[in-house]
Design a protein around this motif. Structure first.
Motif, short mmCIF file in Angstrom:
data_model
loop_
_atom_site.label_atom_id
_atom_site.label_comp_id
_atom_site.label_asym_id
_atom_site.label_seq_id
_atom_site.Cartn_x
_atom_site.Cartn_y
_atom_site.Cartn_z
N ASN A 318 5.66 -40.86 5.28
CA ASN A 318 5.41 -40.93 3.78
C ASN A 318 4.85 -40.03 3.11
N PHE A 319 3.98 -39.21 3.68
CA PHE A 319 3.34 -38.24 3.43
C PHE A 319 4.21 -36.93 3.04
N ILE A 320 4.92 -36.56 4.17
CA ILE A 320 5.95 -35.72 4.30
C ILE A 320 6.96 -35.85 3.04
N ARG A 321 7.47 -36.99 3.13
CA ARG A 321 8.57 -37.23 2.01
C ARG A 321 7.93 -37.11 0.82
N ARG A 322 6.67 -37.51 0.52
CA ARG A 322 6.24 -37.45 -0.82
C ARG A 322 5.87 -35.79 -1.29
N GLU A 323 5.45 -34.79 -0.23
CA GLU A 323 5.32 -33.57 -0.56
C GLU A 323 6.68 -32.96 -0.70
N ILE A 324 7.75 -33.16 0.23
CA ILE A 324 8.84 -32.56 -0.03
C ILE A 324 9.44 -33.02 -1.25
#
Length: 426
Positions: A318-324
């Motif tokens: 979820n963190f990676i998806r948010r940043e991307i």
């Protein structure tokens, strides 16, 4: 830092349209301020709630009458504080106090909200049934056939049955249709614009359009087109269910007594989406291979090196998806103007596998999916296979994250007291 807009509802393919009442002209006021929006700007209003008031409304698509729902809670929020009705979600819980933010979730977990949603659904259903009955009894209907220009007067069923029998254009039983005049106007408008009613392609003249619809057997409407849902009573029967879901339930009930053989069952494919691009795969092995070969990202390696448990993997994804989504490199926090620039930077700077400190992403706020329908999360696992991970979890208690004094927990255990009582009696 700029304002964080990720809290608006996101969906990988598309999100269903919001149901609204018949009163489309009246504006919808904000629950907490003097701003107002038209019903066509519902998404803008929801974003306003989040950015200006940190208010999130759960399952908006299940609200039968959005305007009445907002007016009700606008009045209630003037009577009591918002915290009396909403769950409070604190983001950046482990950060300094000045960086912590409280968001308010209004959803049907609150009994009053659930009752309101059910009442709005019941009210809408009553309005739809009243409208349907008026159209059934209406004898002033007058309209020409869309295909042969023959005039029909009296009841709407005469025209609908004529189009089904003479032209093979069947939109269903007349008694199952509501707002029939608007429905027919919509269909006539498409034909006037030389548009096929099924595939919605546009043609250069009426003759070509007619030949296309006849040869391709497109003298029907596309059941997948949600534009037509509001014209069928079945879509108003159960809260949050489309005609397909209601119909499939009816079909299952009919089959239960006749066929217990599930040998031909085919599971719906997963269709997980890559963390970095729009590539989709039906198996996790394929998506893992794609991410490793195309983007140089190896989730299995990170899981092994960092010893990630299941919920830590969820937070990381979820963190990676948010940043991307926010066009930001999760490794160095550099901001870019587009997603393509972020991906290029991740590759060139070799930041794909360069995660920040675990405290940056191992936060409670990342329990919540960035995208509502992220199938990737459903397929995460604790280990490569069950046997390998069987010994890793022994003697590891499952406790809440905020319970740090495990020794005190064991000393006050009810089980320990019971065992002492049993030993003393024996």
């Amino acid at each position: 830092e700029g304002q964080d807009s990720i809290l608006e509802p996101l969906s990988l393919p598309e999100s269903p349209a919001i149901n609204v009442s018949a009163d489309r002209g009246a504006p919808v006021p904000c629950i907490l301020c003097s701003e107002s929006f038209s019903l066509s700007e519902t998404e803008t209003l929801l974003k306003h709630f989040i950015l200006e008031h940190r208010l999130v409304i759960g399952d908006v698509k299940l609200i039968a009458d959005f305007r009445r729902y907002i007016l009700y809670w606008r009045k209630r929020f003037t009577e009591q504080p918002i915290t009396e009705f909403c769950s409070v979600i604190r983001t950046n819980a482990q950060a300094p106090v000045e960086r912590q933010e409280d968001y308010f979730l209004l959803c049907d977990v609150l009994p009053e909200d659930r009752v309101l949603r059910e009442q709005l659904q019941q009210k809408r259903l009553e309005e739809i049934l009243d409208q349907q009955q008026k159209e059934r009894d209406d004898s002033s209907f007058h309209r020409a056939c869309m295909f042969c220009s023959e005039d029909f007067s009296g009841n709407r069923s005469l025209l609908l049955n004529h189009m089904a029998k003479e032209h093979g254009f069947n939109v269903g039983l007349p008694d199952n249709i509501v707002y029939s005049e608007e429905f027919l106007d919509t269909l006539q408008g498409k034909l006037d614009n030389l548009q096929c009613l099924y595939c919605e392609k546009t043609f250069r003249d009426k003759t070509t359009l007619k030949d296309h619809m006849r040869k391709k057997q497109h003298r029907r409407i596309n059941a997948k087109n949600q534009e037509y849902d509001r014209f069928y009573v079945i879509n108003y029967l159960e809260l949050g269910k489309t005609w397909e879901e209601v119909q499939s339930e009816d079909d299952r009930e009919m089959m239960e007594d006749h066929d217990d053989d599930w040998s031909d069952w085919q599971e719906h494919p997963l269709c997980a989406v890559c963390l970095f691009c729009d590539h989709q795969s039906e198996t996790m092995d394929e998506i893992y291979s794609h991410m490793e070969e195309t983007h140089g990202f190896d989730l299995h390696k990170l899981k092994a090196e960092l010893g990630l448990r299941f919920y830590q993997q969820v937070k990381l994804v979820n963190f990676i998806r948010r940043e991307i989504h926010q066009c930001r490199c999760y490794g160095c926090q550099q901001k870019f103007s587009s997603k393509a620039e972020v991906l290029l930077h991740l590759t060139e700077a070799k930041h794909v596998m360069a995660l920040p400190e675990m405290s940056k992403w191992d936060q409670p706020q990342y329990y919540f999916p960035t995208y509502e329908n992220d199938a990737f999360l459903c397929a995460l696992s604790d280990s490569e296979n069950e046997s390998e991970g069987a010994g890793d979890g022994r003697d590891v208690p499952v406790i809440a994250e905020d319970i740090s004094n495990l020794k005190a927990l064991k000393q006050t255990s009810v089980l320990k007291q019971l065992l002492k009582g049993k030993n003393s009696t024996s």
